[in-house]
Write a protein that holds these residues in place. Structure first.
Motif, PDB file in Angstrom:
ATOM      1  N   ALA A 324      43.926  33.152  50.552  1.00 15.66           N
ATOM      2  CA  ALA A 324      43.102  34.259  50.035  1.00 15.66           C
ATOM      3  C   ALA A 324      43.830  35.596  50.232  1.00 15.66           C
ATOM      4  O   ALA A 324      43.865  36.438  49.320  1.00 15.66           O
ATOM      5  CB  ALA A 324      41.754  34.287  50.743  1.00 15.66           C
ATOM      6  N   ASN A 325      44.423  35.782  51.404  1.00 12.60           N
ATOM      7  CA  ASN A 325      45.178  37.006  51.664  1.00 12.60           C
ATOM      8  C   ASN A 325      46.360  37.147  50.721  1.00 12.60           C
ATOM      9  O   ASN A 325      46.656  38.235  50.231  1.00 12.60           O
ATOM     10  CB  ASN A 325      45.679  37.015  53.122  1.00 12.60           C
ATOM     11  N   GLN A 326      47.051  36.029  50.479  1.00 10.26           N
ATOM     12  CA  GLN A 326      48.202  36.107  49.578  1.00 10.26           C
ATOM     13  C   GLN A 326      47.770  36.465  48.162  1.00 10.26           C
ATOM     14  O   GLN A 326      48.414  37.273  47.491  1.00 10.26           O
ATOM     15  CB  GLN A 326      48.962  34.780  49.571  1.00 10.26           C
ATOM     16  N   HIS A 327      46.665  35.865  47.675  1.00  7.58           N
ATOM     17  CA  HIS A 327      46.155  36.218  46.340  1.00  7.58           C
ATOM     18  C   HIS A 327      45.774  37.702  46.290  1.00  7.58           C
ATOM     19  O   HIS A 327      46.040  38.391  45.301  1.00  7.58           O
ATOM     20  CB  HIS A 327      44.924  35.365  46.005  1.00  7.58           C
ATOM     21  N   TRP A 328      45.141  38.183  47.360  1.00 12.54           N
ATOM     22  CA  TRP A 328      44.720  39.588  47.401  1.00 12.54           C
ATOM     23  C   TRP A 328      45.939  40.507  47.370  1.00 12.54           C
ATOM     24  O   TRP A 328      45.950  41.513  46.640  1.00 12.54           O
ATOM     25  CB  TRP A 328      43.900  39.831  48.677  1.00 12.54           C
ATOM     26  N   GLN A 329      46.993  40.153  48.107  1.00 11.00           N
ATOM     27  CA  GLN A 329      48.221  40.965  48.100  1.00 11.00           C
ATOM     28  C   GLN A 329      48.878  40.957  46.725  1.00 11.00           C
ATOM     29  O   GLN A 329      49.345  41.995  46.238  1.00 11.00           O
ATOM     30  CB  GLN A 329      49.204  40.441  49.158  1.00 11.00           C
ATOM     31  N   THR A 330      48.905  39.783  46.079  1.00 10.59           N
ATOM     32  CA  THR A 330      49.495  39.674  44.737  1.00 10.59           C
ATOM     33  C   THR A 330      48.746  40.558  43.741  1.00 10.59           C
ATOM     34  O   THR A 330      49.354  41.311  42.969  1.00 10.59           O
ATOM     35  CB  THR A 330      49.462  38.202  44.256  1.00 10.59           C
ATOM     36  N   LEU A 331      47.414  40.461  43.757  1.00  9.20           N
ATOM     37  CA  LEU A 331      46.598  41.271  42.843  1.00  9.20           C
ATOM     38  C   LEU A 331      46.748  42.764  43.133  1.00  9.20           C
ATOM     39  O   LEU A 331      46.859  43.580  42.213  1.00  9.20           O
ATOM     40  CB  LEU A 331      45.124  40.858  42.951  1.00  9.20           C
ATOM     41  N   SER A 332      46.753  43.126  44.415  1.00 11.17           N
ATOM     42  CA  SER A 332      46.881  44.535  44.797  1.00 11.17           C
ATOM     43  C   SER A 332      48.206  45.100  44.317  1.00 11.17           C
ATOM     44  O   SER A 332      48.287  46.253  43.870  1.00 11.17           O
ATOM     45  CB  SER A 332      46.765  44.691  46.322  1.00 11.17           C
ATOM     46  N   SER A 333      49.256  44.288  44.398  1.00 18.27           N
ATOM     47  CA  SER A 333      50.578  44.737  43.956  1.00 18.27           C
ATOM     48  C   SER A 333      50.620  44.886  42.434  1.00 18.27           C
ATOM     49  O   SER A 333      51.115  45.886  41.913  1.00 18.27           O
ATOM     50  CB  SER A 333      51.629  43.734  44.428  1.00 18.27           C
ATOM     51  N   LEU A 334      50.083  43.904  41.715  1.00 20.56           N
ATOM     52  CA  LEU A 334      50.103  43.943  40.249  1.00 20.56           C
ATOM     53  C   LEU A 334      49.265  45.092  39.685  1.00 20.56           C
ATOM     54  O   LEU A 334      49.594  45.668  38.647  1.00 20.56           O
ATOM     55  CB  LEU A 334      49.562  42.629  39.682  1.00 20.56           C
ATOM     56  N   LEU A 335      48.160  45.437  40.390  1.00 20.81           N
ATOM     57  CA  LEU A 335      47.191  46.394  39.845  1.00 20.81           C
ATOM     58  C   LEU A 335      47.128  47.705  40.649  1.00 20.81           C
ATOM     59  O   LEU A 335      46.146  48.427  40.573  1.00 20.81           O
ATOM     60  CB  LEU A 335      45.795  45.745  39.826  1.00 20.81           C
TER      61      LEU A 335
END
Length: 696
Positions: A324-335
């Protein structure tokens, strides 16, 4: 005598009585019906057993004989040759197996066997390489000719007795079995009647007759289950209305600009499937399967951003906080420079933080929600949910998926897994979902070189290779099956320890003493785990000794090496998942499977990993060897509710039955009078399991 019924006690079958009935009850055979459905586990075809004197070279034949000699010896380069001499009424045949040392343990000196293979004549004697062998029980050895069914037994019950009881049960009661398939349906699919099938599977005259009877029974078994799945799919399509999420070239372009790479053809095809679903008011229920590293997360993000563009919320549920943390970091970086608001929702939030997060979600101040099962708690109320993504679906139950589909206003649901699921499992356990596969991988991704490591010499060479690679700046994972072991389990100090704790201590002072080694496992507190992973990501650590906590969601492109201790303790699909953590960058990946196990299953499984990097091939092999529960990593999934069918062997019949079942339901013909009996049977067998409403 009592009235003849299928439900009456088996003791009323001629020749059984109370004492024999008690033995049968141990095997779950309590009623007449139980006896009729006690199908042979195998059959011996004694109609075509050849004499050694009559063998023909290179043609598939079967011989029968007694094992009189067994030999096993080492050849050069560590290869093993196992041989056996079979006495076939005074004429001899030699069988041989290369690199299958486990065969020696399966051969019983003096035992009688059927060997099937393509013989060759060498030095005046007939030989078979890698023949299929069938052991003949004591009371099967006197049988000559014909088709001999083989049944499961219990202590105190001999095969010849079981054969007699089964024959009597079939002759006295098979005429009571009800036929549920209309004649026109049977004719179309070339199926015999149920009564004929039961008679011919127990009392076959030929192998063709036996196989045709089994096919009829398997077809009906699978048909009933697939009708249940089709009814469930029809129900959720009718009960909820999903928001229509419009798509345009402008939205597509804006989403794609967020990614620093071009999508693969497989990703583009998956997006086409998903977008078509999102533009309908019928809730999407799609399973997205992708091999390790094929980029399934891209599809999830794309679908969620389509929902946001339409003014709706989207949620992504992951099985672990790490993921979940990794998905959140990926989304935060992309957006990071967009107006999209993202909320991480896990048990790590304080009470005050959680209260604030729930308020923002309910009021619509948050567009994307990422979390664990925390996102489906009762107090989580969405403002306007359009898309729900469930990552690693097999880690969750059907109930959790149902949380998103139980309301009148259902979101579109995308279920994802990077554990390739065998085709037959997809058609059963996930049979109510539409399926999308991504087979290709991003350009430049290299296949991981995989090697099984056995013996002290091979272990030493592998560690030398790993240290040389580490010296060039690469990083490594060392994976262990457990966190710790008791002192009694590490009795031999020469053996590589099997726990993460002891492996960490051993390597830090021996093979890897010149490198920065850290330990990671699931019992560490959250902050320590995250800090350890962060140091490894930032190349402040050279080697990470861990348990399977790194199996999913860890992405470190510079990590190119993996050593898996006691690899035979892991499932094949799990090993494939683990090695998917390496070789994710521009450098070649190397995976070493440390194993000393010498069993048929271990040899086959680890050889499969050496031979292929294709996750779908790995999954099929794993499924064939270990069954559905272990493939999915959750034993409770293993109890398939099928009476006769075998999901590996019967996949062709499954495809045929599935097509027929969905046509019956979608056309409405299941409600015709001639299918009433079938419909009733489906509800009786699967109504509770599949949550079917009365009448479908």
């Amino acid at each position: 005598m009592t009235d003849r019924t299928l439900q009456q006690s088996a003791q009323f079958i001629s020749g059984i009585g109370p004492e024999m009935a008690a033995l049968l009850a141990r095997m779950g055979l309590e009623s007449v019906e139980d006896m009729l459905w006690n199908l042979p586990r195998d059959v011996l075809d004694l109609t075509h057993v050849s004499r050694v004197e009559d063998l023909q070279a290179d043609e598939l034949q079967t011989v029968r004989g007694q094992v009189v000699d067994i030999d096993g010896r080492m050849l050069n380069r560590g290869r093993v040759l196992t041989t056996c001499l079979l006495d076939c009424d005074g004429a001899y045949l030699q069988a041989s197996w290369f690199n299958q040392a486990w065969v020696r343990n399966k051969l019983v000196p003096g035992g009688t066997y059927l060997f099937s293979g393509k013989p060759k004549r060498r030095s005046g004697r007939w030989e078979m390489s890698h023949p299929r062998m069938q052991f003949l029980e004591e009371d099967e050895q006197s049988a000559h000719g014909g088709i001999l069914p083989k049944y499961g037994l219990t202590e105190g019950l001999k095969m010849h007795t079981m054969l007699r009881l089964m024959r009597t049960a079939v002759e006295e009661y098979s005429d009571l079995l009800p036929e549920r398939l209309p004649e026109s349906f049977r004719t179309h699919f070339e199926l015999s009647t149920l009564q004929e099938a039961i008679r011919q599977v127990h009392l076959p005259n030929t192998m063709d007759e036996y196989n045709a009877a089994r096919r009829r029974l398997i077809f009906e078994d699978l048909l009933e289950f697939e009708v249940g799945l089709a009814l469930r799919k029809q129900r959720w399509q009718k009960q909820g209305q999903a928001p229509v999420l419009p798509m345009s070239a402008k939205i597509d372009s804006r989403i794609r600009r967020r990614f620093p790479f071009q999508f693969t053809p497989g990703q583009n095809e998956a997006i086409t499937d998903v977008v078509a679903d999102l533009q309908r008011d019928i809730p999407m229920h799609r399973l997205l399967q992708a091999d390790v590293g094929a980029g399934k997360t891209v599809i999830a993000i794309y679908a969620m951003l389509v929902a946001v563009a339409a003014g709706h919320q989207a949620v992504l549920m992951a099985p672990t906080e790490v993921l979940a943390n990794q998905h959140w970091q990926t989304l935060s970086s992309l957006l990071f420079d967009s107006q999209v608001n993202i909320q991480l929702l896990t048990s790590a939030l304080t009470t005050a933080q959680r209260r604030e997060a729930l308020t923002r979600i309910k009021e619509g101040a948050v567009n994307l929600i990422v979390g664990t099962q925390a996102v489906i708690q009762q107090d989580v109320l969405f403002h306007k949910l359009g898309v729900a993504v469930i990552d690693e679906q097999h880690k969750f139950g059907v109930e959790q998926r149902a949380v998103f589909t139980s309301s009148q206003d259902s979101p579109h649901v995308l279920v994802m897994t990077a554990t390739p699921i065998p085709r037959s499992l997809c058609m059963t356990m996930f049979g109510d979902l539409d399926l999308t596969l991504i087979n290709d991988k991003p350009p430049g991704r290299q296949a991981v070189v995989t090697s099984r490591i056995m013996g002290v010499g091979a272990r030493k060479k592998a560690w030398q290779f790993i240290t040389k690679q580490l010296q060039t700046g690469r990083q490594a994972y060392v994976v262990c099956p457990r966190i710790e072991v008791s002192e009694q389990e590490v009795a031999d100090p020469l053996e590589i320890p099997v726990s993460a704790e002891t492996v960490f201590k051993h390597l830090s002072h021996n093979e890897l003493k010149d490198f920065r080694v850290e330990l990671l496992h699931g019992q560490m507190d959250r902050e320590r785990k995250q800090a350890t992973m962060e140091r490894f990501r930032n190349q402040e650590t050279d080697v990470l000794v861990s348990t399977t906590v790194i199996e999913v969601g860890v992405d470190v492109p510079n990590a190119t090496l993996m050593a898996i201790m006691q690899a035979e303790r892991f499932g094949l699909s799990q090993l494939h998942q683990l090695r998917g953590r390496i070789g994710r960058g521009k450098y070649q990946g190397y995976c070493f499977l440390y194993s000393e196990a010498d069993s048929e299953e271990a040899s086959q499984r680890l050889a499969t990993l050496e031979q292929t990097n294709d996750g779908f091939q790995v999954a099929e092999a794993d499924f064939e060897l270990r069954g559905p529960g272990d493939v999915l990593g959750t034993r409770q999934h293993g109890a398939m509710p099928l009476r006769v069918a075998h999901l590996v062997r019967d996949v062709k019949v499954l495809e045929e039955a599935r097509g027929a079942a969905f046509k019956l339901v979608e056309s409405g013909r299941l409600h015709d009078p001639e299918y009433q009996s079938l419909h009733r049977q489906v509800e009786e067998r699967f109504g509770s399991l599949l949550s079917l409403t009365p009448g479908g």
